[in-house]
Design an enzyme around this catalytic site. Sequence first.
Site, PDB file in Angstrom:
ATOM      1  N   ARG A   1     137.441 -12.929  17.606  1.00 24.41           N
ATOM      2  CA  ARG A   1     138.318 -14.005  17.149  1.00 24.41           C
ATOM      3  C   ARG A   1     137.593 -15.295  16.839  1.00 24.41           C
ATOM      4  O   ARG A   1     137.769 -15.887  15.777  1.00 24.41           O
ATOM      5  CB  ARG A   1     139.356 -14.335  18.234  1.00 24.41           C
ATOM      6  N   THR A   2     136.773 -15.758  17.778  1.00 25.50           N
ATOM      7  CA  THR A   2     136.218 -17.099  17.632  1.00 25.50           C
ATOM      8  C   THR A   2     135.280 -17.180  16.427  1.00 25.50           C
ATOM      9  O   THR A   2     135.325 -18.138  15.654  1.00 25.50           O
ATOM     10  CB  THR A   2     135.485 -17.506  18.932  1.00 25.50           C
TER      11      THR A   2
ATOM     12  N   ARG B   1     127.812 -20.124  20.304  1.00 22.58           N
ATOM     13  CA  ARG B   1     128.273 -19.397  21.493  1.00 22.58           C
ATOM     14  C   ARG B   1     127.034 -18.830  22.166  1.00 22.58           C
ATOM     15  O   ARG B   1     126.197 -18.190  21.533  1.00 22.58           O
ATOM     16  CB  ARG B   1     129.232 -18.281  21.111  1.00 22.58           C
TER      17      ARG B   1
ATOM     18  N   LYS C   1     114.816 -17.125  26.417  1.00 21.81           N
ATOM     19  CA  LYS C   1     115.975 -17.866  25.921  1.00 21.81           C
ATOM     20  C   LYS C   1     115.691 -19.312  25.533  1.00 21.81           C
ATOM     21  O   LYS C   1     115.972 -19.735  24.424  1.00 21.81           O
ATOM     22  CB  LYS C   1     117.100 -17.820  26.940  1.00 21.81           C
TER      23      LYS C   1
ATOM     24  N   HIS D   1     134.904 -23.912  26.639  1.00 16.88           N
ATOM     25  CA  HIS D   1     135.291 -23.351  25.342  1.00 16.88           C
ATOM     26  C   HIS D   1     136.349 -24.302  24.765  1.00 16.88           C
ATOM     27  O   HIS D   1     137.534 -23.975  24.702  1.00 16.88           O
ATOM     28  CB  HIS D   1     135.861 -21.949  25.576  1.00 16.88           C
TER      29      HIS D   1
END
Length: 305
Positions: free
Chosen positions: A55-56, A105, A83, A133
Amino acid sequence: MSRHLLSAADLDADEATAVLDTAAEMANVAGREVKKLPTLRGRTVVNLFYEDSTRTRISFEAAAKRLSADVINFSAKGSSVAKGESLKDTALTLQAMGADAVVIRHGASGAPHRLADWVDGSVINAGDGTHEHPTQALLDAYTMRARLGRLAGLKVAIVGDVLHSRVARSNVLLLHTLGAHVTLVAPPTLLPVGVGAWPADTSFDLDAVLPSSDVVMMLRVQRERMGDSFFPSVREYSRRYGLDGARMRQLPAHAIVMHPGPMIRGMEIAPEVADSPRSTITEQVTNGVSVRMAVLYLLLGGMNQ
Ligand code: NCD
């Protein structure tokens, strides 16, 4: 509004209301045959997704395209580079490409904040670890206001895996700013340490909270973020904290049922509830596009120009 949207707490009540009002105007565009505005023509929006999303990611892409921005989708999943290093290198690449906005994200809480130090464009947090979020909270607030006519004074129960939920934290912060009253309902093992300092009440008893709730927001149990032993069994969890038809009937007649998705039917929510007229689950997805259009517009084209 400041340059970035990293936390729901970045917005005061006036700014949050401006986003919701702008989103309402954007929703009119979605009803037209040609669903496009020229507002962000020539601007570049990068979607940088290090974690799974349906969705996002689609929603941000649709929002940017409806505002005529150029959209670059960067799916960073599977990257094996350490990372911190890879995020900084990626940021420098985006910077060199002249990204006006980066929607990120990331599995690490705080990653969008780091990114904001490294790029000149706007950074929008589309979910960082178990932290926040904010656009989900905005679309949830939009949906509540659209269905119930107001936010101030609403009683909102947020139910389930609060510990691992960035949706819960952002909702608590935003709803508090907008004058709603939140009760977090979860087993003790799924409430974060320090929840007492959040601007919300807590309860372990869903049945006690439902009759006085205007909104009940169900959260997915985020098994990918947990080991075993957070609760005895799925069956036991559903029995105590799942929303089935009988429980739904304890709600006041006007109350709505929300879920950010993805939902696990039969675990935290019964199909009968998810598909009932009280459910706003598909409206939340629709409203997400308008809300993200509003956020992109206000950060890139609106108030700061
Ligand atoms: C949520 C997320 O990713 O934080 N989903 C979403 O963005 N609509 C909640 C979840 O994954 O359960």
